[in-house]
Design a protein around this motif. Structure first.
Motif, PDB file in Angstrom:
ATOM      1  N   LYS A   1      63.107  43.338  31.361  1.00  0.00           N
ATOM      2  CA  LYS A   1      64.312  43.007  31.616  1.00  0.00           C
ATOM      3  C   LYS A   1      65.263  44.542  31.421  1.00  0.00           C
ATOM      4  O   LYS A   1      65.408  44.709  30.022  1.00  0.00           O
ATOM      5  CB  LYS A   1      64.900  41.753  30.829  1.00  0.00           C
ATOM      6  CG  LYS A   1      66.403  41.534  31.331  1.00  0.00           C
ATOM      7  CD  LYS A   1      66.737  40.458  30.427  1.00  0.00           C
ATOM      8  CE  LYS A   1      68.204  39.941  30.915  1.00  0.00           C
ATOM      9  NZ  LYS A   1      68.513  38.614  29.785  1.00  0.00           N
TER      10      LYS A   1
ATOM     11  N   LEU B   1      68.695  44.345  29.048  1.00  0.00           N
ATOM     12  CA  LEU B   1      68.556  43.548  27.847  1.00  0.00           C
ATOM     13  C   LEU B   1      69.107  44.463  26.566  1.00  0.00           C
ATOM     14  O   LEU B   1      69.017  45.753  26.534  1.00  0.00           O
ATOM     15  CB  LEU B   1      66.936  43.275  27.468  1.00  0.00           C
ATOM     16  CG  LEU B   1      66.753  42.566  26.135  1.00  0.00           C
ATOM     17  CD1 LEU B   1      67.274  41.144  26.571  1.00  0.00           C
ATOM     18  CD2 LEU B   1      65.437  42.519  25.727  1.00  0.00           C
TER      19      LEU B   1
ATOM     20  N   ARG C   1      62.470  37.284  29.352  1.00  0.00           N
ATOM     21  CA  ARG C   1      63.028  37.394  30.495  1.00  0.00           C
ATOM     22  C   ARG C   1      64.264  36.593  30.661  1.00  0.00           C
ATOM     23  O   ARG C   1      65.469  37.246  31.404  1.00  0.00           O
ATOM     24  CB  ARG C   1      62.099  36.794  31.512  1.00  0.00           C
ATOM     25  CG  ARG C   1      61.010  37.607  31.741  1.00  0.00           C
ATOM     26  CD  ARG C   1      60.105  37.040  32.865  1.00  0.00           C
ATOM     27  NE  ARG C   1      58.705  37.623  32.704  1.00  0.00           N
ATOM     28  CZ  ARG C   1      58.488  38.686  33.395  1.00  0.00           C
ATOM     29  NH1 ARG C   1      59.281  39.579  34.168  1.00  0.00           N
ATOM     30  NH2 ARG C   1      57.370  39.184  33.277  1.00  0.00           N
ATOM     31  N   ARG C   2      64.826  35.792  29.862  1.00  0.00           N
ATOM     32  CA  ARG C   2      66.217  34.892  30.013  1.00  0.00           C
ATOM     33  C   ARG C   2      67.054  35.411  28.668  1.00  0.00           C
ATOM     34  O   ARG C   2      67.865  34.494  28.513  1.00  0.00           O
ATOM     35  CB  ARG C   2      65.775  33.391  30.034  1.00  0.00           C
ATOM     36  CG  ARG C   2      65.362  33.158  31.572  1.00  0.00           C
ATOM     37  CD  ARG C   2      65.378  31.677  31.760  1.00  0.00           C
ATOM     38  NE  ARG C   2      64.789  30.811  31.183  1.00  0.00           N
ATOM     39  CZ  ARG C   2      63.564  30.348  31.242  1.00  0.00           C
ATOM     40  NH1 ARG C   2      62.725  30.662  32.455  1.00  0.00           N
ATOM     41  NH2 ARG C   2      62.936  29.649  30.368  1.00  0.00           N
TER      42      ARG C   2
ATOM     43  N   SER D   1      67.834  29.738  27.600  1.00  0.00           N
ATOM     44  CA  SER D   1      68.302  30.970  27.974  1.00  0.00           C
ATOM     45  C   SER D   1      69.644  31.490  27.331  1.00  0.00           C
ATOM     46  O   SER D   1      70.257  30.673  26.653  1.00  0.00           O
ATOM     47  CB  SER D   1      68.444  30.871  29.637  1.00  0.00           C
ATOM     48  OG  SER D   1      69.740  30.079  29.847  1.00  0.00           O
TER      49      SER D   1
END
Length: 667
Positions: free
Chosen positions: A501, A504, A475-476, A410
């Protein structure tokens, strides 16, 4: 709408004038460089392009020549509107003056005959910016033979080869012109890489604060973006404030950061009154100066070798832990049920685990039960050892293969594309110890071997296909850098990533300025809390190539939204706006600002400020002090023998150079 001006018909009978500049290339960088030289510096330009359609866009009806003429037409109309009818720099007010000053030629190769027709024997400078290193080298050798006094600016991706080529061509110029001024010889050949020029700016968009690094004589200048101060607070100006960002951030009709944004556009090199009057604006400040580490390599995400977590799987490690705990329990049970010592109990338990055939026929019942349990544990240990051996061999066999993103990753940066630009950005991100996951469609891409050697997790696949960005753990992720050569691919990836996201950070590599502006404003409006940047590699690199064509040393180009600010090294001699003036008097808001002074005697100076001075770490672990002085007193008077580092707008630097040529003979 900006008007379209048709291309100038080729006129073989019209020879180019002396002192003009020639640009040879086959992509957007050549066209933008010609625009920069003509509309910013007011130079006469001959643009040599390959005939036919654009190889990268075969479906586009415009030829290379048509694209160039359209770009010149838009710039000519914009310059006339911005200049209140004054036309281009140094030109008349005629709308077509800018286009007529650019001579467009078409030829498949820059051969002897083609270069002679372009007027290379009378030219002041030649830029070779083909996307093929070999073609640029061949043309450079030919041009140096045809005109030893010619200033060459060459685009090469291979940096080591570029250093050798620069030395070779400088030697050829020195032989052809004995007694040439060392300063002129140093500027006679310049090798640049658009990838190296754009990579720092692209990598900076993935970082909090968007720091940009400029190198000068082994020192690193960090220009950092800072958010607007809160109510009652005052923004820290750092060493100095270089720019004010746009006053709007999420208004769809607001400033998009270009020259056409009016009063809301970013202001480069503002004065104190403008800084004090600005409210709600972020700033770009010169934050710090630190020393570069010349020997620091790009780090590997997996360390020097493969870590234990990559040699043995998690399931195997848990199984081994279970066996170890079982063996420990058996040793403790043996100690509690027998009168043996710890060493003897451990020894007997290991014998039983390994099946060494030492039956306890005469032992107690407890001893027999422990031996049976040890035998069962030993049966479990055998497949565990076999699995460990197989996994270890498999890891060694695939040590040179691409790594998959680990499960718990992440806070990383997802980098799309490993071409020339993506590869340089990858190196820059790893030098900053930022975790990266690469997505590349072509398994034979230029940067794949580098990603493999650096142990960077890589996903091979088409980013527009479902599941590819998920495999990169989008997503991370902390940021997305879409750097493929296809605009629509970068846009599609950015839109999908934002749907997954919304907050982002996104940086897009886009070629078309109007398209990039529309994308930037739309994404900013749809996701006001997220950082959005659109970058054009040719737009970032063209100013550096243009300054090199003018014979000046460029230290770097920093993007400020959709504007560009240049850092350059200049000799004070011959500049009426600098020589004899104090640092405070030499500052012109919106044009240039003196940041540092090199007061080292000219004979002892490092000719290339962008290079790190060599030193012997065995003899002296401390690098030699730089000759640059950054803590400038406003009353310091600039002398003719001084060399200065300035931050300048493109037009400000062009004005400095024009004024210098008007007062210094031969410039």
């Amino acid at each position: 709408m900006l008007g379209f001006v048709p291309p100038l018909p080729q006129q073989p009978g019209r020879p180019p004038s002396s002192g003009h500049m020639i640009v040879c290339g086959d992509d957007a960088l050549a066209r933008r460089l010609a625009v920069e030289l003509r509309f910013v510096y007011g130079e006469r330009v001959t643009l040599l392009l390959p005939p036919g359609r654009d190889a990268n866009s075969p479906e586009t009806p415009l030829t290379q020549r048509g694209r160039a003429a359209a770009l010149f037409g838009r710039m000519s109309a914009a310059m006339n509107r911005a200049g209140n009818g004054g036309g281009t720099p140094g030109g008349s007010g005629d709308t077509n003056a800018g286009v007529e000053a650019v001579r467009i030629m078409e030829a498949p190769e820059p051969s002897d005959d083609v270069l002679e027709e372009a007027g290379v024997d009378r030219a002041a400078a030649l830029a070779l910016v083909y996307d093929d290193d070999e073609r640029n080298i061949r043309a450079a050798l030919t041009a140096r033979r045809l005109n030893p006094r010619l200033r060459l600016v060459i685009r090469l991706y291979n940096r080591k080869l570029g250093l050798h080529l620069e030395e070779l061509l400088d030697q050829a110029a020195a032989v052809a012109m004995p007694g040439i001024d060392p300063a002129l010889l140093d500027a006679s050949t310049t090798v640049l890489s658009d990838a190296d020029t754009a990579a720092p700016a692209l990598a900076a968009t993935a970082l909090t604060g968007s720091s940009k690094i400029i190198q000068a004589e082994g020192l690193l200048l960090r220009a950092a973006e800072r958010p607007p101060p809160r109510s009652g607070e005052r923004a820290d100006p750092g060493l100095c404030t270089l720019a004010l960002l746009s006053s709007t951030t999420n208004d769809p009709a607001g400033a998009e950061g270009s020259d056409s944004s009016g009063d809301e556009a970013p202001q480069l090199l503002p004065d104190e009154s403008a800084i004090a009057a600005a409210t709600g604006r972020g700033t770009v400040v010169l934050e710090a100066v630190s020393r570069a580490d010349p020997d620091r390599p790009a780090t590997r995400m997996g360390g020097r070798g493969a870590p234990l977590s990559q040699v043995f799987s998690r399931r195997l490690r848990w199984s081994a832990l279970g066996i170890a705990l079982a063996a420990l329990a058996l040793v403790v049970a043996s100690l509690l049920t027998t009168e043996d010592s710890l060493i003897h109990s451990t020894y007997l338990t290991l014998l039983d685990l390994l099946g060494m055939n030492d039956p306890s026929e005469d032992g107690t019942t407890a001893r027999k039960i422990i031996q049976l349990l040890s035998g069962v544990a030993g049966l479990l240990l055998l497949p565990l050892l076999l699995a460990a051996v197989l996994e270890a061999f498999g890891t060694l066999r695939t040590a040179s293969s691409l790594r998959r993103p680990p499960r718990g990753l992440s806070g990383h940066v997802v980098l799309l594309g490993l071409g020339k630009i993506g590869t340089r950005v990858l190196v820059r991100l790893r030098e900053l110890d930022i975790p990266v996951v690469v997505v590349e469609e072509d398994p034979e891409a230029r940067g794949i071997p580098l990603a493999r050697s650096m142990h960077v997790p890589t996903v091979i696949g088409d980013v527009t296909q479902e599941g590819v960005l998920e495999a990169a753990k989008i997503r991370r992720a902390r940021a997305l850098l879409a750097l493929t050569s296809i605009d629509t691919t970068n846009l599609e990836a950015a839109l999908y990533a934002r749907s997954v996201k919304p907050d982002l950070r996104v940086a897009l590599r886009l070629y078309d300025d109007e398209f990039a502006t529309a994308v930037y404003r739309t994404l900013r409006t749809a996701h006001p809390q997220a950082l959005t940047r659109s970058r054009s590699v040719s737009h970032l690199a063209a100013p550096s190539f243009a300054v090199a064509m003018m014979g000046r040393q460029i230290l770097g180009a920093v993007p400020v939204e959709r504007k560009v600010m240049l850092f350059a090294a200049l000799e004070v001699a011959g500049h009426p706006q600098l020589e004899g003036h104090t640092v405070e008097q030499a500052f012109r808001a919106g044009a240039w600002r003196v940041l540092a002074i090199d007061a080292t005697p000219p004979a002892d100076r490092n000719p290339d400020l962008a290079a790190i001075p060599p030193y012997d770490p065995e003899g002296d672990a401390t690098p030699p002090p730089s000759g640059l002085v950054w803590d400038l007193h406003p009353g310091y008077v600039l002398r003719a023998q001084d060399r200065v580092v300035i931050a300048a707008t493109r037009r400000g630097l062009a004005e400095l150079l024009r004024r210098q040529r008007s007062v210094v003979p031969g410039r």
